[in-house]
Design a protein around this motif. Structure first.
Motif, mmCIF file in Angstrom:
data_model
loop_
_atom_site.group_PDB
_atom_site.id
_atom_site.type_symbol
_atom_site.label_atom_id
_atom_site.label_comp_id
_atom_site.label_asym_id
_atom_site.label_seq_id
_atom_site.Cartn_x
_atom_site.Cartn_y
_atom_site.Cartn_z
ATOM 1 N N ARG A 202 99.105 69.798 -45.430
ATOM 2 C CA ARG A 202 100.278 70.400 -44.808
ATOM 3 C C ARG A 202 101.278 70.805 -45.883
ATOM 4 O O ARG A 202 101.242 70.308 -47.019
ATOM 5 C CB ARG A 202 100.929 69.427 -43.830
ATOM 6 C CG ARG A 202 101.537 68.197 -44.486
ATOM 7 C CD ARG A 202 102.127 67.247 -43.457
ATOM 8 N NE ARG A 202 102.657 66.045 -44.099
ATOM 9 C CZ ARG A 202 103.097 64.992 -43.436
ATOM 10 N NH1 ARG A 202 103.079 64.989 -42.119
ATOM 11 N NH2 ARG A 202 103.564 63.935 -44.085
ATOM 12 N N LEU A 203 102.175 71.697 -45.512
ATOM 13 C CA LEU A 203 103.159 72.231 -46.453
ATOM 14 C C LEU A 203 104.347 71.297 -46.596
ATOM 15 O O LEU A 203 104.849 70.750 -45.616
ATOM 16 C CB LEU A 203 103.644 73.592 -45.943
ATOM 17 C CG LEU A 203 104.657 74.338 -46.819
ATOM 18 C CD1 LEU A 203 104.008 74.783 -48.114
ATOM 19 C CD2 LEU A 203 105.212 75.537 -46.056
ATOM 20 N N GLU A 204 104.789 71.103 -47.832
ATOM 21 C CA GLU A 204 106.032 70.392 -48.123
ATOM 22 C C GLU A 204 107.000 71.394 -48.741
ATOM 23 O O GLU A 204 106.645 72.116 -49.670
ATOM 24 C CB GLU A 204 105.789 69.239 -49.099
ATOM 25 C CG GLU A 204 104.832 68.165 -48.590
ATOM 26 C CD GLU A 204 105.440 67.300 -47.509
ATOM 27 O OE1 GLU A 204 106.692 67.308 -47.386
ATOM 28 O OE2 GLU A 204 104.685 66.632 -46.789
ATOM 29 N N VAL A 205 108.227 71.454 -48.216
ATOM 30 C CA VAL A 205 109.194 72.467 -48.634
ATOM 31 C C VAL A 205 110.464 71.809 -49.112
ATOM 32 O O VAL A 205 111.011 70.921 -48.450
ATOM 33 C CB VAL A 205 109.529 73.425 -47.468
ATOM 34 C CG1 VAL A 205 110.457 74.537 -47.935
ATOM 35 C CG2 VAL A 205 108.260 74.006 -46.863
ATOM 36 N N ASN A 206 110.954 72.241 -50.264
ATOM 37 C CA ASN A 206 112.266 71.807 -50.740
ATOM 38 C C ASN A 206 113.326 72.481 -49.857
ATOM 39 O O ASN A 206 113.466 73.700 -49.880
ATOM 40 C CB ASN A 206 112.454 72.230 -52.196
ATOM 41 C CG ASN A 206 113.797 71.792 -52.768
ATOM 42 O OD1 ASN A 206 114.795 71.700 -52.067
ATOM 43 N ND2 ASN A 206 113.825 71.548 -54.067
ATOM 44 N N PRO A 207 114.061 71.711 -49.045
ATOM 45 C CA PRO A 207 115.013 72.337 -48.116
ATOM 46 C C PRO A 207 116.118 73.113 -48.825
ATOM 47 O O PRO A 207 116.614 74.101 -48.294
ATOM 48 C CB PRO A 207 115.565 71.154 -47.317
ATOM 49 C CG PRO A 207 115.263 69.938 -48.137
ATOM 50 C CD PRO A 207 114.018 70.246 -48.897
ATOM 51 N N ASN A 208 116.504 72.675 -50.039
ATOM 52 C CA ASN A 208 117.547 73.400 -50.758
ATOM 53 C C ASN A 208 117.084 74.789 -51.162
ATOM 54 O O ASN A 208 117.815 75.779 -51.021
ATOM 55 C CB ASN A 208 117.976 72.621 -52.007
ATOM 56 C CG ASN A 208 118.993 71.544 -51.698
ATOM 57 O OD1 ASN A 208 119.420 71.391 -50.564
ATOM 58 N ND2 ASN A 208 119.369 70.788 -52.707
ATOM 59 N N LEU A 209 115.851 74.880 -51.678
ATOM 60 C CA LEU A 209 115.347 76.181 -52.075
ATOM 61 C C LEU A 209 115.082 77.051 -50.850
ATOM 62 O O LEU A 209 115.307 78.264 -50.874
ATOM 63 C CB LEU A 209 114.072 76.040 -52.907
ATOM 64 C CG LEU A 209 113.636 77.320 -53.629
ATOM 65 C CD1 LEU A 209 114.753 77.864 -54.500
ATOM 66 C CD2 LEU A 209 112.396 77.078 -54.453
ATOM 67 N N ASN A 210 114.630 76.433 -49.781
ATOM 68 C CA ASN A 210 114.431 77.174 -48.530
ATOM 69 C C ASN A 210 115.746 77.776 -48.046
ATOM 70 O O ASN A 210 115.808 78.931 -47.629
ATOM 71 C CB ASN A 210 113.855 76.247 -47.461
ATOM 72 C CG ASN A 210 113.496 76.970 -46.185
ATOM 73 O OD1 ASN A 210 112.499 77.677 -46.113
ATOM 74 N ND2 ASN A 210 114.318 76.797 -45.166
ATOM 75 N N GLU A 211 116.820 76.978 -48.137
ATOM 76 C CA GLU A 211 118.132 77.470 -47.727
ATOM 77 C C GLU A 211 118.603 78.592 -48.644
ATOM 78 O O GLU A 211 119.182 79.588 -48.190
ATOM 79 C CB GLU A 211 119.150 76.331 -47.732
ATOM 80 C CG GLU A 211 120.532 76.755 -47.236
ATOM 81 C CD GLU A 211 121.532 75.608 -47.222
ATOM 82 O OE1 GLU A 211 122.721 75.878 -47.023
ATOM 83 O OE2 GLU A 211 121.109 74.445 -47.422
#
Length: 378
Positions: A202-211
């Protein structure tokens, strides 16, 4: 002294177009479409400014939008992809493959998709996008989930999915909001942001970079991106990564209910919706074929459940990670787990055996707190 750092959005949309080519072929193709083969609940289709309630046999075209509330809908494209749009979803079909149109591009505003792709040929593409990401696939089964304000969740059941950030093609001018060091870190992170997910990942996403990517996409065209917004997002050493995950028996079973009907039936239905077409619609055939295929899938799911030989609460709970009580309309109560449900049929694995129950057989289902003490099969 005020310094200006000009940040090129590393992953330009043109880059993704060359990779995934979503929406790149706008050739007029009346075969480009997807047919609704099954639905439950309240489903709305928006097409050319008009809204309608979904019906079996409706053809969704490029540019159409589907909103589900308490319901779900299955579609099959001309090319053969199966797309299940689940509850509380808002989906825009930017492109749909046809005989002369090579790409299917599904844009998720919010919600949850389950997709089964066909094996694609060179030059053909299937992509699912969100405001910040693009997932490109080739012959796979995967889920894509997006809650508004959160990071996308991607999980692969079969095949492989390539996921990358989707950034604006415009230049970003940042005044003192990003130091040279952080600028270089951000560039490096964006350059190395792609991951390829394989089965059980599954995908793990850095929320800061996503924002940050969201801000770039949403605010740069309007020149509304502020230094404070950029400087507040300092954790940019990582972007996308992946982790191992368990494909639950219920998820596996649901994937097996993504059934397809014959391409001939799909093609005839799409042909019947052409302008000035005299072709007869295939709604009855669609309903019959889909019902036969889903019953075949549910029968197979029940057989696989029976093969496990599980017959007490502890074993059922450990296998399905849940224990429920199914209260039947005739007063009987089953202890076990709902393995799968499609249409009016439930597959229930209980301490008394595996059953296929219709919705009319069930009064209600409730979660049961698991206790170590088990109850043997009667």
């Amino acid at each position: 002294m005020k310094t200006i750092v000009t940040l090129f959005a590393i992953l330009l949309i043109t880059f993704h177009c060359s990779r995934f080519q979503f929406g790149s072929n706008q050739t007029k193709d009346e075969t480009a479409g997807a047919v609704i083969t099954f639905f439950q609940g309240n489903i709305t289709i928006s097409s050319q400014g008009k809204e309608s309630k979904a019906k079996i046999g409706d053809v969704v075209r490029p540019g159409d939008r589907i909103v589900t509330k308490l319901g779900r809908v299955d579609l099959q494209t001309y090319r053969g992809e199966i797309i299940r749009i689940k509850d509380n979803s808002d989906i825009l079909f930017r492109d749909i493959a046809g005989e002369n149109r090579p790409n299917t591009d599904i844009h998720m505003i919010a919600g949850n998709l389950l997709v089964k792709s066909v094996k694609l040929k060179s030059g053909q593409n299937l992509s699912v996008t969100s405001p910040t990401m693009v997932a490109g696939v080739r012959g796979t089964v995967f889920s894509f989930e997006l809650d508004q304000g959160s990071v996308p969740k991607v999980k692969v059941y079969e095949g492989a999915v390539s996921v990358a950030f989707k950034t604006s093609p415009k230049l970003v001018e940042i005044n003192e909001g990003l130091s040279a060091e952080n600028y270089n870190r951000l560039v490096k992170t964006l350059e190395e942001n792609e991951v390829v997910l394989e089965p059980g990942e599954r995908l793990e996403v850095n929320p800061n970079l996503n924002e940050l990517v969201y801000l770039i996409n949403a605010k740069v065209p309007a020149k509304a991106l502020t230094n404070e917004q950029i400087s507040g997002l300092i954790d940019i050493d990582s972007g996308l990564s992946k982790s191992q995950t368990v494909i639950t028996p219920q998820e596996k079973a649901e994937a097996e209910t993504l059934v397809s009907i014959t391409s001939e039936t799909i093609h005839k239905q799409i042909e019947s919706k052409k302008e000035n077409s005299t072709e007869k619609t295939e709604v009855g055939t669609i309903e019959q074929e889909h019902e036969a295929k889903r019953m075949e899938a549910l029968n197979q799911i029940a057989k696989e459940a029976e093969k496990t030989g599980l017959d007490n609460e502890e074993e059922i709970h450990n296998h399905y990670s849940i224990l429920e009580t199914i209260h039947k309309t005739n007063g009987d109560v089953l202890s076990g787990a709902v393995v799968a449900q499609l249409g009016d049929i439930f597959i229930v694995h209980s301490t008394k055996g595996v059953y296929q129950l219709s919705v009319d057989d069930i009064e209600y289902v409730e979660y049961k707190n698991f206790k170590v003490k088990t109850r043997a099969k009667k």
